[in-house]
Design an enzyme around this catalytic site. Structure first.
Site, PDB file in Angstrom:
ATOM      1  CB  CYS A   9     -38.416 -16.931  37.433  1.00 26.46           C
ATOM      2  SG  CYS A   9     -37.806 -15.410  38.164  1.00 26.46           S
ATOM      3  CG  HIS A  36     -34.778 -16.938  34.159  1.00 24.36           C
ATOM      4  ND1 HIS A  36     -35.908 -16.811  33.390  1.00 24.36           N
ATOM      5  CD2 HIS A  36     -34.881 -16.027  35.149  1.00 24.36           C
ATOM      6  CE1 HIS A  36     -36.666 -15.851  33.892  1.00 24.36           C
ATOM      7  NE2 HIS A  36     -36.059 -15.354  34.962  1.00 24.36           N
ATOM      8  CD  GLU A  41     -35.346 -19.603  31.128  1.00 25.63           C
ATOM      9  OE1 GLU A  41     -35.210 -20.383  32.090  1.00 25.63           O
ATOM     10  OE2 GLU A  41     -35.943 -18.512  31.218  1.00 25.63           O
TER      11      GLU A  41
HETATM   12  N1  GLN Z   1     -42.146 -11.027  38.604  1.00 23.37           N
HETATM   13  C1  GLN Z   1     -41.356 -11.889  39.429  1.00 23.37           C
HETATM   14  C2  GLN Z   1     -40.253 -11.141  40.134  1.00 23.37           C
HETATM   15  O1  GLN Z   1     -39.865 -10.064  39.717  1.00 23.37           O
HETATM   16  C3  GLN Z   1     -40.805 -13.043  38.605  1.00 23.37           C
HETATM   17  C4  GLN Z   1     -39.886 -12.595  37.508  1.00 23.37           C
HETATM   18  C5  GLN Z   1     -39.577 -13.674  36.522  1.00 23.37           C
HETATM   19  O2  GLN Z   1     -40.312 -14.661  36.390  1.00 23.37           O
HETATM   20  N2  GLN Z   1     -38.514 -13.510  35.771  1.00 23.37           N
HETATM   21  O3  GLN Z   1     -39.740 -11.605  41.126  1.00 23.37           O
END
Ligand code: GLN
Length: 545
Positions: A385, A514, A516
């Site tokens: 992310c 994600h 995970e």
């Molecule tokens: N802050 C970033 C976004 O909102 C990444 C978010 C995250 O890593 N879950 O796009």
């Protein structure tokens, strides 16, 4: 009609109700039963999405985009229960629904009260969990957050008391998880707090059927068992000893040894097939026998709270099992790379580098320097992310020479918004701001590391972010920076970059999603697995030189 197990906690918070509930789910599934899982949290937040993960622990995301308590992560890793918006309920969510109904006039002029309106809403959520798939669920396990005696949990406890009355005695079972403190001076485990906690529960009208006793390093002896049985009014075989056991995946085997599944099935009068925990037990044995270690640096905020990245920590345990190697994940402070410390001086000692999810601008420059180091030194790299967004910024700055490249999250006025809101990219004014949440399809590109890892063309992974790769820079990054797009999501006329990789690098792979959240010990997540594999190769190569 499904049967219901309600799990409550006593004496202290964090007593391990979540792991217990998940373990029971696994044991019942191993007897051929279909299990549904649910967590009720007494806090007033409508969901944990707005809560600080460094205080509350990670926000776990389901396929349908619910932002939930991290206990759902345990459920996911231990059981096959389908988790959704219905699987996590909070006081805030319950009140929200009741107040909306009141505003719509649905209570027909009545005074709206905790009993029966709040408790009715809680009971309807419990029923909703199994309503669509009633025939698909044999047992629903409902964990009540908080500790018996807390003001906040009272409506939930009252609701489950009523629930048993509504559906009938033999349809519900109450399990109370408590702590037995060990007093070193007398060398004894003490049962009194448990007795008091059960008394508090009985005051509300709930008599537990089973008591699970957390007892630290000590096993419950016959003396304590007899005492608890007598004072808490439960049968001897309904007292389960829950001493500390590592790894966490070995815990269900301890409950199995004590016949927990059998006791629950007997209470319900269910005749189930013989257990099959062979695969699980083999996995635990493999995990316990791991000798070699590989070291991964997670570059981020310096954190004290292990639970803030619970699913990532666990995904590395799973990847370790898949590779026959223990993974040591160490958190490395990103901000030190913004000052006098060179990434090389710290990261050279590691076999792979992870940059995980995050919000806000702290430590961003340090993370960018860490990516530059892994790119130039060909160290295995995985980005999750925010980790992918950082990698894109690094490539734009150092390979395209766009020195001011950034994300509009950190630098709203950046002249080179390589990561930005979709609405900004498309010139739409009134759209952005909302998160992309839950599972999205991703088409993998042939010949990429991601395609090789997953072994399939189409995957679905879960998202939780606002900002996206800006396609305006895609062609230049591909042509001039060695960027390889590993996977995309196509939405009407728009293609979103979901995975990036690097040409001429042993393993550099980052996803906007994600991974995970879907990793389990029996099915390790492919990207984590292959990342750890690449790190092991680096480790071996380093040792050979
Ligand atoms: N802050 C970033 C976004 O909102 C990444 C978010 C995250 O890593 N879950 O796009």
């Amino acid at each position: 009609m499904p049967k219901y197990v309600f799990v409550t906690g006593g004496v202290v918070s964090s007593v391990g109700k979540g792991i217990f509930a998940a373990s029971l789910g696994l044991l019942l599934e191993s007897r051929g039963l279909k299990v549904a899982m649910m967590k009720m949290d007494p806090y007033i937040n409508v969901d944990p999405g707005t809560m600080n993960p460094y205080e509350h622990g990670e926000v776990f995301v389901t396929d349908d985009g619910a932002e939930t308590d991290l206990d759902l992560g345990h459920y996911q890793r231990f059981t096959k229960a389908k988790l959704s918006q219905k699987s996590n309920v909070t006081t805030g969510g319950i009140y929200n629904a009741v107040i909306q109904k009141e505003r719509r006039g649905e209570y027909l002029g009545k005074t709206v009260q905790v009993i029966p309106h709040i408790t009715d809403e809680i009971k309807s959520r419990i029923r909703m969990l199994t309503s669509e798939s009633e025939r698909d669920t044999d047992v629903a396990i409902v964990e009540i957050g908080g500790t018996v005696g807390d003001i906040e949990s009272l409506p939930f406890l009252e609701a489950i008391r009523q629930f048993r009355l509504d559906v009938g005695h033999g349809e519900c079972c109450f399990i109370h998880v408590t702590l037995l403190p060990f007093i070193a001076a007398s060398g004894e485990l003490k049962t009194k707090p448990t007795q008091h906690s059960v008394r508090a529960l009985r005051d509300i009208g709930i008599q537990p059927d089973i008591i699970v006793c957390r007892s630290g390093d000590h096993k419950l002896g016959p003396e304590q068992r007899a005492k608890i049985a007598l004072f808490c009014n439960v049968g001897d075989n309904a007292i389960i000893s829950a001493e500390d056991i590592a790894p966490v995946y070995a815990i269900p085997l301890n409950f199995k040894k004590q016949g927990l599944d059998e006791t629950v099935l007997r209470l319900f009068g269910i005749e189930a097939e013989k257990e099959d925990l062979v695969e699980w037990a083999a996995m635990v044995e493999k995990l316990q026998g791991l000798q070699d270690t590989v070291r991964i640096a997670a570059v981020g905020k310096y954190i004290a709270h292990d639970d803030a990245y619970k699913s990532i920590n666990e995904a590395f345990v799973h990847a370790g099992i898949a590779n026959g190697c223990k993974v040591e994940l160490e958190w490395v402070d990103a901000e030190q790379f913004e000052n006098s410390v060179a990434p090389k001086d710290v990261l050279d000692d590691f076999d792979g580098v992870l940059i995980g999810p995050g919000f806000g601008s702290r430590g961003i420059e340090g993370k960018i320097r860490a990516v530059q180091y892994v790119r130039e030194h060909k160290k295995p790299f995985m980005g999750i992310c925010l980790g992918m967004q950082i990698a894109v910024i690094e490539l734009a700055r150092n390979c395209l020479g766009l020195k001011e490249a950034s994300s509009t999250e950190f630098t709203p006025e950046t002249p080179e918004p390589v990561i930005s809101l979709l609405s900004e990219q498309r010139g739409i004014k009134d759209m952005g701001g909302t998160m992309r949440l839950g599972a999205y399809r991703c088409d993998l590109r042939p010949g990429t590391k991601a395609r090789a890892a997953y072994g399939t063309d189409v995957i679905h992974e879960r998202h939780r972010h606002r900002y996206e790769f800006n396609n305006a820079y895609r062609e230049r990054l591909e042509k001039e920076a060695g960027l390889v797009v590993g996977g995309t999501y196509t939405h009407s006329d728009h293609e979103l970059v979901e995975i990036i990789e690097l040409k001429d690098h042993p393993w550099f792979c980052a996803g906007q999603f994600h991974p995970e959240f879907k990793s389990t010990p029996l099915e390790p997540q492919p990207l984590f697995r292959d990342f750890v594999h690449a790190a092991i190769s680096t480790h071996a190569a380093r040792r050979a030189t």
